[in-house]
Design an enzyme around this catalytic site. Structure first.
Site, short mmCIF file in Angstrom:
data_model
loop_
_atom_site.label_atom_id
_atom_site.label_comp_id
_atom_site.label_asym_id
_atom_site.label_seq_id
_atom_site.Cartn_x
_atom_site.Cartn_y
_atom_site.Cartn_z
N SER A 42 0.72 -1.38 0.01
CA SER A 42 0.19 -0.33 0.23
C SER A 42 0.65 1.02 -0.42
O SER A 42 1.64 1.53 -1.03
CB SER A 42 -0.99 -0.36 0.36
OG SER A 42 -1.68 0.95 1.20
N ASP A 100 10.90 6.09 -9.26
CA ASP A 100 10.51 6.71 -10.84
C ASP A 100 11.62 7.89 -11.21
O ASP A 100 11.74 8.47 -11.98
CB ASP A 100 9.48 6.95 -10.86
CG ASP A 100 8.45 6.05 -12.07
OD1 ASP A 100 8.68 5.00 -11.39
OD2 ASP A 100 6.92 6.11 -10.56
N LYS A 130 -0.80 -4.80 -3.55
CA LYS A 130 -2.29 -3.74 -3.55
C LYS A 130 -2.34 -2.77 -3.90
O LYS A 130 -1.31 -1.75 -3.44
CB LYS A 130 -2.52 -3.42 -1.52
CG LYS A 130 -4.32 -3.88 -1.72
CD LYS A 130 -4.92 -3.89 -0.02
CE LYS A 130 -6.13 -3.90 0.30
NZ LYS A 130 -6.55 -1.76 -0.82
#
Length: 703
Positions: A477, A488, A502
C-alpha cells in the site's frame, strides 16, 4: 521435536482415527435442522442493494449477465467444496442447470438456489463426519498403512467423484493421509485420539449451529468477490470486526487475520504489536489452537473467524497461547509450535521510525551507512486535529532522524520498509517530499476514469545523498506508493523483493443489513504504472522463502490486473538506470560467496521440489522415508551455511536454532535488536549503497 499438528490447507475437514478405546455413540450426534435455513426479508433487501452498488459503483465495470453468473457459480462452488470432496458428479449435474440463471435470480432478490446449494453442502459435511466417526469408533488399527494406495495432494481441479460410495472411499483415504501426517509429526496414537475426539465433536456441534446469516454472507460474497478480492459483504457482526485488527481497536495480539478454508491464517502483523515483537509468527502462519493463560489448548480448526477472534482477544496484560503451523514449513510438514503472547495495545511511539549507523570497511576505506526503519505510515490524528505543534508522524520522525544521521556524517542512508503494510496516504506523499524538490507523488483513478494527482508542493529536500529503499513481499500500500515514487524519480535504489501489489482503494458502504466494502479506485505511479498486482519490482532482487503463491495480491483470485495510464509530467532527480547492471554484477559476486544467500536459494529449490509432487503414498514406511530424505537435505543445507560462517554444525534439526525455529528468511526480519552480522540482507544493502557511491565517484572523475 515439539508437539505437532497435522493439517492441510486444502482439506475441508482434517480426518483422523481415534484409538480403539474411543467410542462415539451415533444417538448422541447433534441434530441438524437444515430446512430451517432460509433467507430473510432483510437479507433479500441487502442482496438487492449489494447488486445495485456493484453494478453502479465498482471500479471494475462488469455487467451482471449470464457470463458473470457462470463465474459466480464457480466461485460459490469453490467456497462450498474447495477440494471436491463433498459433492458428487450427480450433484454437480443438478447444480449446473442454474449456472447461467444466477444473474436473473440475484436481480430479482431470489436467494433460494444459493441457500439450496449450501444446505446440501451442510448435509454432506454431516454425512462425512458420521462416516469418519464410525471409522474412528473402530480404531486406528483397523486401517491398513502398508498398502500401495496414494492420494492426490491438491484436488482443486480434480474430477468430481461418481457417487456417494466413491466419496466414502475418498474420505477413507483422506483419513489415512491425516493419520500418517500426525504420526510423522510426532503424535502418539492416544494423543491423536484425544485431539480428534474433541475436534470432530466440536465441529459437528458447530455445524448444527449454522445460521441463515452464515449462508447469506457466503453466497453474496461469491458475487462480490467475482468483482475483486477486496470487495466484500460484511454481516452486522462481521462489520464490527472489520479487518480483525486486534491491537489498534481492541486489546489483542496485533495481527490481521482471515479465514483460509477451515483454518485461521495470519495476513499481517501490526508493527510493534505482541505478535511482531515475539519474532515467532509470520504472515501465512495458520492458527490451529488457542489457550488462555494456563488453560487447555482449544482446537479451532473449522471454527468461524469471529469465534477464533473472540478467543484470542482479552484484557490487556493477560496471556494467550497460540498453536501455529509455520508458513515456512513445506506443505506436507504439519509440525506445529506453541507461541506465548501477552495482550497489549500498540502505542504510537512503539511504531515510530528508528535509526542506527552501520560501519563498513572496504578497499582500505571506512564507510558509515545510516539505516532508518519505517514500520508504518502513521500520524497522530488526534494531536494533529487539535493543533498540537509536536504531533507525531512518520514524515516528522524521519526528517528528524535524517538530520541526526547527517550530523554523524554518514555516507549513505537505507530506508528499511520491510514488513511495512502501509497506513496514511498523506504520510506516503509527505515522506516522498523529503527526497524530491517538488512534484507529483501518486495518481488515483476512479471508476469513471477521472485521475486525481497528489503531489508534494513544497520545495526543499531533507536529504540529497545516496539512498536505498529496502522492501519485501510484505511491503504494501503506502510503502509501494513511496517506493514507486523513489524509483520513478531515480531518487533511490529499490532493493529486496517484489512488494505485495495492493494498488486498489476501498470504501465502506452501509446497507440496510450489514455493510459492503467496495473497490472504487486504483493507485498509479507518476510514470503511469499501476502498483496493483505486480507491486514494485526492485532494481536489485534478493531471494526469499516467502512464496508469492501464498502471499501477495497475485495470490488472490480475481485480483484486478496491472495496467498503465498516461503518466504525468515530473522531473527526474537522477538517472540510476545505467548503474543498475554494474551494481547487480557486484552484488551477484558477493552473494555467490554469502552463506545466507546461498542457503536461501538452495532452500527455495528444495521447497519447490516438494511442492511439485502431485500424489503422496498412503504407506507409512514410504512416507517416513520421504520425510527423512527431506530432513537430511535440510540439515545438510543448514550445516553448509554454518560451516561457511564458522559456526558449530547441528547434529539434528531438533536442536535449538533461531533460523530454523522461526522458519523465516532474514529478509523478513526487522532492524530492532539486530546488527549487520545478524541481518545479512541489511548488510548487503549497505554494501550496494557503497557500490553506488563508488560508481558515482568514478563517473565524476571520468567526466
Amino acid at each position: 521435536m515439539k508437539a505437532s499438528h497435522s493439517l492441510r490447507k486444502t482439506c475441508l475437514m482434517a480426518l483422523l482415527a481415534l484409538g480403539s478405546s474411543v467410542a462415539v455413540a451415533a444417538d448422541k450426534l447433534p441434530v441438524l435442522d437444515v430446512e430451517s435455513l432460509k433467507p430473510t426479508r432483510e437479507q433479500t433487501i441487502a442482496s438487492l442493494n449489494t447488486v445495485e452498488l456493484l453494478r453502479r459503483h465498482h471500479y471494475n465495470k462488469m455487467s451482471l449477465d449470464d457470463e458473470l453468473s457462470s463465474e459466480v457459480f464457480d466461485t460459490y462452488l469453490r467456497q462450498l467444496d474447495p477440494q471436491r470432496s463433498l459433492f458428487t458428479a450427480r450433484d454437480i449435474a443438478e447444480f449446473e442447470k442454474n449456472r447461467r440463471n444466477l444473474d436473473d435470480m440475484l436481480l430479482a432478490g431470489d436467494l433460494n438456489f444459493g441457500f439450496q446449494m449450501h444446505r446440501q453442502q451442510i448435509d454432506r459435511v454431516n454425512q462425512r463426519m458420521v462416516y469418519i466417526l464410525s471409522i474412528l469408533n473402530q480404531g486406528i488399527d483397523t486401517l491398513d498403512f502398508n498398502t500401495e494406495q496414494t492420494i492426490q495432494i491438491d484436488r482443486e481441479d480434480a474430477d468430481w467423484v461418481a457417487d456417494e460410495d466413491a466419496l466414502k472411499q475418498l474420505w477413507r483415504r483422506q483419513l489415512k493421509d491425516e493419520i500418517i501426517r500426525l504420526k510423522l509429526a510426532g503424535r502418539e496414537d492416544q494423543a491423536i485420539g484425544e485431539l480428534l475426539e474433541k475436534r470432530y465433536k466440536n465441529q459437528q456441534s458447530r455445524l448444527a449451529q449454522t445460521r441463515s446469516e452464515d449462508i447469506f454472507q457466503n453466497y453474496i460474497n461469491a458475487l462480490a468477490q467475482v468483482y475483486d478480492p477486496h470487495t466484500q459483504y460484511m454481516s452486522p457482526e462481521s462489520a464490527e470486526n472489520f479487518d480483525i485488527n486486534m491491537s489498534l481497536s481492541l486489546e489483542g495480539i496485533g495481527a490481521v487475520l482471515q479465514s483460509d478454508d477451515e483454518f485461521t491464517k495470519i495476513v499481517r502483523l501490526v508493527p510493534a504489536g505482541p505478535a511482531a515483537k515475539s519474532e515467532q509468527l509470520a504472515p501465512a502462519d495458520r492458527i490451529v489452537g488457542v489457550a488462555q493463560e494456563q488453560g487447555e489448548m482449544v482446537d479451532v480448526v473449522g471454527w468461524r473467524l469471529d469465534e477464533v477472534v473472540k478467543l484470542i482477544r482479552g484484557p490487556k496484560g493477560s496471556s494467550v497461547r497460540l498453536e501455529v503451523i509455520p508458513a515456512a514449513n513445506p506443505k506436507t510438514d504439519m509440525t506445529s509450535r506453541v507461541v506465548n503472547l501477552v495482550r497489549e495495545s500498540v502505542k504510537l511511539e512503539d511504531q515510530a521510525a528508528k535509526a542506527e549507523v552501520l560501519d563498513f570497511s572496504e578497499q582500505g576505506r571506512d564507510y558509515r551507512v545510516g539505516v532508518i526503519e519505517v514500520p508504518g505510515f502513521y500520524i497522530d490524528f488526534k494531536a494533529y486535529r487539535r493543533g498540537d505543534p509536536d504531533y507525531r508522524s512518520t514524515t516528522r520522525d524521519v526528517r528528524r532522524l535524517l538530520q541526526e544521521l547527517q550530523e554523524k556524517e554518514v555516507d549513505g542512508i537505507v530506508l528499511d520498509l520491510r514488513n511495512n503494510g502501509g497506513g496514511s496516504l498523506q504520510e506516503a506523499t509527505e515522506l516522498t517530499g523529503l527526497f524530491i524538490e517538488r512534484g507529483p507523488t501518486v495518481l488515483v483513478r476512479d471508476a469513471q476514469g477521472q485521475v486525481q494527482v497528489l503531489d508534494d508542493p513544497d520545495s526543499g529536500v531533507a536529504y540529497t545523498g545516496p539512498l536505498a529503499v529496502m522492501v519485501n513481499r510484505l511491503s504494501a500500500s503506502a510503502s509501494e506508493i513511496f517506493a514507486g515514487a523513489m524509483q520513478d524519480y531515480g531518487r533511490a535504489l529499490i532493493v529486496g523483493e517484489p512488494t505485495f501489489g495492493k494498488g486498489t482503494v476501498q470504501s465502506i458502504q452501509p446497507l440496510n443489513h450489514g455493510e459492503l466494502k467496495l473497490t472504487l479506485a486504483k493507485f498509479y505511479r507518476v510514470s503511469g504504472q499501476s502498483t496493483q498486482h505486480r507491486g514494485v519490482v526492485p532494481d536489485i532482487s534478493y531471494p526469499s522463502l516467502l512464496e508469492t503463491t501464498d502471499i501477495g495480491e497475485s495470490s488472490l483470485p480475481r485480483a484486478l490486473p496491472w495496467d498503465t495510464i498516461k503518466p504525468v509530467p515530473y522531473r527526474m532527480e537522477a538517472e540510476l538506470g545505467s548503474l543498475i547492471e554494474p551494481l547487480t554484477a557486484r552484488h551477484s559476486r558477493r552473494a555467490a560467496d554469502d552463506p545466507d544467500f546461498t542457503y536461501t536459494l538452495a532452500r527455495i529449490e528444495l521447497d519447490r521440489a516438494m511442492k511439485e509432487r502431485k500424489v503422496l503414498p498412503l504407506n507409512e514406511a514410504k512416507r517416513r522415508e520421504e520425510q527423512k530424505a527431506f530432513e537430511d537435505k535440510l540439515l545438510a543445507l543448514e550445516n553448509t551455511r554454518r560451516k561457511a560462517k564458522g559456526e558449530e554444525p547441528l547434529e539434528s534439526l531438533e536442536e535449538e536454532d533461531p533460523f530454523l525455529e522461526a522458519g523465516n528468511n532474514p529478509m523478513t526480519e526487522p532492524l530492532e535488536d539486530k546488527d549487520k552480522e545478524d541481518d545479512p540482507f541489511l548488510a548487503e544493502t549497505g554494501h550496494i549503497l557503497i557500490d553506488l557511491l563508488q560508481l558515482k565517484e568514478q563517473v565524476v572523475k571520468a567526466s
